[in-house]
Design a protein around this motif. Structure first.
Motif, PDB file in Angstrom:
ATOM      1  N   GLU A  77     -14.327  14.064  -4.714  1.00  0.00           N
ATOM      2  CA  GLU A  77     -15.620  14.381  -5.328  1.00  0.00           C
ATOM      3  C   GLU A  77     -15.569  15.631  -6.195  1.00  0.00           C
ATOM      4  OE1 GLU A  77     -16.329  11.888  -1.747  1.00  0.00           O
ATOM      5  OE2 GLU A  77     -15.146  13.695  -2.145  1.00  0.00           O
ATOM      6  N   THR A  78     -14.664  16.553  -5.868  1.00  0.00           N
ATOM      7  CA  THR A  78     -14.608  17.816  -6.606  1.00  0.00           C
ATOM      8  C   THR A  78     -13.279  18.031  -7.319  1.00  0.00           C
ATOM      9  OG1 THR A  78     -13.758  19.041  -4.691  1.00  0.00           O
ATOM     10  CG2 THR A  78     -16.173  18.877  -4.923  1.00  0.00           C
ATOM     11  N   GLY A  79     -12.275  17.243  -6.962  1.00  0.00           N
ATOM     12  CA  GLY A  79     -10.955  17.435  -7.549  1.00  0.00           C
ATOM     13  C   GLY A  79     -10.184  18.594  -6.948  1.00  0.00           C
ATOM     14  N   GLN A  80     -10.702  19.203  -5.913  1.00  0.00           N
ATOM     15  CA  GLN A  80     -10.004  20.326  -5.280  1.00  0.00           C
ATOM     16  C   GLN A  80      -8.834  19.815  -4.442  1.00  0.00           C
ATOM     17  OE1 GLN A  80     -10.688  23.948  -5.411  1.00  0.00           O
ATOM     18  NE2 GLN A  80     -11.488  23.038  -7.300  1.00  0.00           N
ATOM     19  N   LYS A  81      -7.716  20.539  -4.530  1.00  0.00           N
ATOM     20  CA  LYS A  81      -6.481  20.141  -3.861  1.00  0.00           C
ATOM     21  C   LYS A  81      -6.009  21.275  -2.954  1.00  0.00           C
ATOM     22  CE  LYS A  81      -5.318  17.893  -8.213  1.00  0.00           C
ATOM     23  NZ  LYS A  81      -4.405  17.911  -9.376  1.00  0.00           N
ATOM     24  N   PHE A  82      -5.438  20.883  -1.824  1.00  0.00           N
ATOM     25  CA  PHE A  82      -4.978  21.859  -0.837  1.00  0.00           C
ATOM     26  C   PHE A  82      -3.616  21.397  -0.313  1.00  0.00           C
ATOM     27  CE2 PHE A  82      -9.535  21.579  -0.988  1.00  0.00           C
ATOM     28  CZ  PHE A  82      -9.956  22.899  -1.060  1.00  0.00           C
ATOM     29  N   TRP A  83      -2.603  22.210  -0.542  1.00  0.00           N
ATOM     30  CA  TRP A  83      -1.229  21.859  -0.145  1.00  0.00           C
ATOM     31  C   TRP A  83      -0.823  22.684   1.059  1.00  0.00           C
ATOM     32  CZ3 TRP A  83       3.570  24.491  -2.497  1.00  0.00           C
ATOM     33  CH2 TRP A  83       4.737  23.961  -1.914  1.00  0.00           C
ATOM     34  N   GLY A  84      -0.503  22.015   2.140  1.00  0.00           N
ATOM     35  CA  GLY A  84       0.048  22.687   3.309  1.00  0.00           C
ATOM     36  C   GLY A  84      -0.934  22.847   4.451  1.00  0.00           C
ATOM     37  N   THR A 131       0.832  -1.210   0.000  1.00  0.00           N
ATOM     38  CA  THR A 131       0.000   0.000   0.000  1.00  0.00           C
ATOM     39  C   THR A 131       0.862   1.253   0.000  1.00  0.00           C
ATOM     40  OG1 THR A 131      -1.740  -1.181   1.183  1.00  0.00           O
ATOM     41  CG2 THR A 131      -1.838   1.225   1.222  1.00  0.00           C
ATOM     42  N   TYR A 132       1.976   1.199   0.724  1.00  0.00           N
ATOM     43  CA  TYR A 132       2.899   2.344   0.799  1.00  0.00           C
ATOM     44  C   TYR A 132       3.379   2.721  -0.600  1.00  0.00           C
ATOM     45  CZ  TYR A 132       6.918   4.951   2.820  1.00  0.00           C
ATOM     46  OH  TYR A 132       7.838   5.900   3.196  1.00  0.00           O
ATOM     47  N   GLY A 133       3.759   1.733  -1.388  1.00  0.00           N
ATOM     48  CA  GLY A 133       4.180   2.005  -2.760  1.00  0.00           C
ATOM     49  C   GLY A 133       3.037   2.531  -3.613  1.00  0.00           C
ATOM     50  N   ARG A 134       1.854   1.951  -3.449  1.00  0.00           N
ATOM     51  CA  ARG A 134       0.694   2.411  -4.221  1.00  0.00           C
ATOM     52  C   ARG A 134       0.314   3.844  -3.853  1.00  0.00           C
ATOM     53  NH1 ARG A 134      -1.481  -2.800  -3.294  1.00  0.00           N
ATOM     54  NH2 ARG A 134      -2.927  -1.954  -1.733  1.00  0.00           N
ATOM     55  N   ASN A 135       0.472   4.196  -2.582  1.00  0.00           N
ATOM     56  CA  ASN A 135       0.157   5.562  -2.166  1.00  0.00           C
ATOM     57  C   ASN A 135       1.004   6.576  -2.911  1.00  0.00           C
ATOM     58  OD1 ASN A 135      -1.795   4.745  -0.346  1.00  0.00           O
ATOM     59  ND2 ASN A 135      -0.507   5.004   1.476  1.00  0.00           N
ATOM     60  N   LEU A 136       2.277   6.248  -3.136  1.00  0.00           N
ATOM     61  CA  LEU A 136       3.155   7.156  -3.872  1.00  0.00           C
ATOM     62  C   LEU A 136       2.678   7.288  -5.314  1.00  0.00           C
ATOM     63  CD1 LEU A 136       5.706   8.889  -4.129  1.00  0.00           C
ATOM     64  CD2 LEU A 136       7.003   6.776  -4.526  1.00  0.00           C
ATOM     65  N   ASP A 137       2.378   6.171  -5.954  1.00  0.00           N
ATOM     66  CA  ASP A 137       1.886   6.213  -7.337  1.00  0.00           C
ATOM     67  C   ASP A 137       0.569   6.977  -7.415  1.00  0.00           C
ATOM     68  OD1 ASP A 137       4.042   4.698  -8.199  1.00  0.00           O
ATOM     69  OD2 ASP A 137       2.958   2.792  -8.054  1.00  0.00           O
ATOM     70  N   ARG A 138      -0.297   6.716  -6.473  1.00  0.00           N
ATOM     71  CA  ARG A 138      -1.605   7.367  -6.457  1.00  0.00           C
ATOM     72  C   ARG A 138      -1.452   8.874  -6.256  1.00  0.00           C
ATOM     73  NH1 ARG A 138      -6.892   4.920  -3.522  1.00  0.00           N
ATOM     74  NH2 ARG A 138      -8.340   6.637  -3.947  1.00  0.00           N
ATOM     75  N   ALA A 139      -0.512   9.254  -5.396  1.00  0.00           N
ATOM     76  CA  ALA A 139      -0.273  10.673  -5.153  1.00  0.00           C
ATOM     77  C   ALA A 139       0.188  11.377  -6.422  1.00  0.00           C
ATOM     78  CB  ALA A 139       0.763  10.837  -4.051  1.00  0.00           C
ATOM     79  N   VAL A 140       1.131  10.782  -7.134  1.00  0.00           N
ATOM     80  CA  VAL A 140       1.633  11.379  -8.370  1.00  0.00           C
ATOM     81  C   VAL A 140       0.490  11.528  -9.373  1.00  0.00           C
ATOM     82  CG1 VAL A 140       3.195  11.063 -10.317  1.00  0.00           C
ATOM     83  CG2 VAL A 140       3.988  10.546  -7.997  1.00  0.00           C
ATOM     84  N   GLU A 141      -0.329  10.502  -9.492  1.00  0.00           N
ATOM     85  CA  GLU A 141      -1.462  10.547 -10.426  1.00  0.00           C
ATOM     86  C   GLU A 141      -2.472  11.622 -10.036  1.00  0.00           C
ATOM     87  OE1 GLU A 141      -3.042   6.621 -10.359  1.00  0.00           O
ATOM     88  OE2 GLU A 141      -1.266   5.716 -11.305  1.00  0.00           O
ATOM     89  N   ALA A 142      -2.596  11.880  -8.724  1.00  0.00           N
ATOM     90  CA  ALA A 142      -3.572  12.855  -8.236  1.00  0.00           C
ATOM     91  C   ALA A 142      -3.051  14.284  -8.271  1.00  0.00           C
ATOM     92  CB  ALA A 142      -3.989  12.493  -6.814  1.00  0.00           C
ATOM     93  N   GLY A 143      -1.790  14.466  -8.632  1.00  0.00           N
ATOM     94  CA  GLY A 143      -1.223  15.805  -8.684  1.00  0.00           C
ATOM     95  C   GLY A 143      -0.652  16.285  -7.363  1.00  0.00           C
ATOM     96  N   VAL A 144      -0.344  15.354  -6.490  1.00  0.00           N
ATOM     97  CA  VAL A 144       0.225  15.688  -5.180  1.00  0.00           C
ATOM     98  C   VAL A 144       1.730  15.878  -5.324  1.00  0.00           C
ATOM     99  CG1 VAL A 144       0.634  14.756  -2.861  1.00  0.00           C
ATOM    100  CG2 VAL A 144      -1.587  14.412  -3.973  1.00  0.00           C
ATOM    101  N   PHE A 145       2.281  16.870  -4.614  1.00  0.00           N
ATOM    102  CA  PHE A 145       3.723  17.112  -4.730  1.00  0.00           C
ATOM    103  C   PHE A 145       4.371  17.524  -3.417  1.00  0.00           C
ATOM    104  CE2 PHE A 145       1.258  20.777  -6.201  1.00  0.00           C
ATOM    105  CZ  PHE A 145       1.661  21.751  -5.307  1.00  0.00           C
ATOM    106  N   GLY A 146       3.635  17.499  -2.315  1.00  0.00           N
ATOM    107  CA  GLY A 146       4.205  17.900  -1.036  1.00  0.00           C
ATOM    108  C   GLY A 146       3.435  17.290   0.117  1.00  0.00           C
ATOM    109  N   SER A 147       3.813  17.661   1.330  1.00  0.00           N
ATOM    110  CA  SER A 147       3.186  17.131   2.543  1.00  0.00           C
ATOM    111  C   SER A 147       3.071  18.247   3.581  1.00  0.00           C
ATOM    112  CB  SER A 147       4.025  15.992   3.111  1.00  0.00           C
ATOM    113  OG  SER A 147       3.597  15.610   4.395  1.00  0.00           O
ATOM    114  N   PRO A 148       1.874  18.385   4.163  1.00  0.00           N
ATOM    115  CA  PRO A 148       0.654  17.610   3.944  1.00  0.00           C
ATOM    116  C   PRO A 148      -0.083  18.083   2.697  1.00  0.00           C
ATOM    117  CG  PRO A 148       0.241  19.301   5.590  1.00  0.00           C
ATOM    118  CD  PRO A 148       1.703  19.396   5.246  1.00  0.00           C
TER     119      PRO A 148
END
Length: 199
Positions: free
Chosen positions: A178-185, A155-172
């Motif tokens: 449902e809306t595709g809205q993203k919030f970084w930080g 799951t840890y490996g899949r989370n990384l792949d899933r994050a990249v696909e979702a447009g995630v680039f940082g933490s948190p």
């Protein structure tokens, strides 16, 4: 009902500074939270980020001012140079994944417990005894530190792949599927709160 995909690294100081605000927002709006721990350093590599060790000194100098400033603002204990950082994130991440699968404890508290262990308690979250202690302190069977290894690794490996696909680039990083809205930080949690109030 809305849901939140929460991507984070268990050594992220900014995830630590989020405290329990995500959980309180989720409760207020009846939103479910999927905790998706990942290797934040590999995420940087795959999305154009720079690992802290390779950042320009001016960026690290600013980071050294900004982190304590936020901790003071939020009234949170904070050690800018923890005894165990960076440290292997995988064991603590596997424990979170196993605990989420098992249920029965305080998952948000568990995540915060690992982050606090790094940034406020000088504990080594790659150490088996520390992992077991944090699991137990938040209502989980400490044996999850062992039983969740295989599923956790997958799951840890899949989370990384899933994050990249979702447009995630940082933490948190928070995504509302449902809306595709993203919030970084952690400083964008108020915007997440406001967004969920419109759903």
């Amino acid at each position: 009902m809305a849901s939140i995909d929460y991507y984070f690294g268990t050594i992220s100081p900014w995830a630590y500074l989020a405290g329990d605000r995500l959980e309180r927002i989720g409760e207020r709006h009846g939103a479910t939270i999927a905790y998706r721990p990942l290797d934040i350093l590999q995420l940087f590599d795959r999305t154009g980020g720079v690992r802290p060790a390779n950042r320009h000194p001016s960026r690290m100098q600013y980071r050294a001012q900004e982190l304590p400033r936020w901790a003071d603002h939020l009234g949170m204990a904070f050690n800018l140079k923890p005894a165990h950082w960076p440290v292997n994130m995988a064991p603590s991440s596997y424990a979170i994944i196993a605990a989420q699968e098992a249920g029965g404890g305080d998952l948000g508290g568990l995540v915060q417990g690992f982050l606090r262990a790094v940034w406020a308690e000088d504990r080594d979250i790659s150490d088996d005894a520390v992992i077991r202690d944090v699991l137990s302190a938040h209502g989980f069977d400490p044996s999850l530190a062992d039983s969740g290894l295989i599923v956790g690794a997958e799951t840890y490996g899949r989370n990384l792949d899933r994050a990249v696909e979702a447009g995630v680039f940082g933490s948190p990083f928070y995504v509302v599927p449902e809306t595709g809205q993203k919030f970084w930080g952690q400083d964008r949690l108020d915007f997440l709160d406001r967004h969920l109030s419109t759903l």
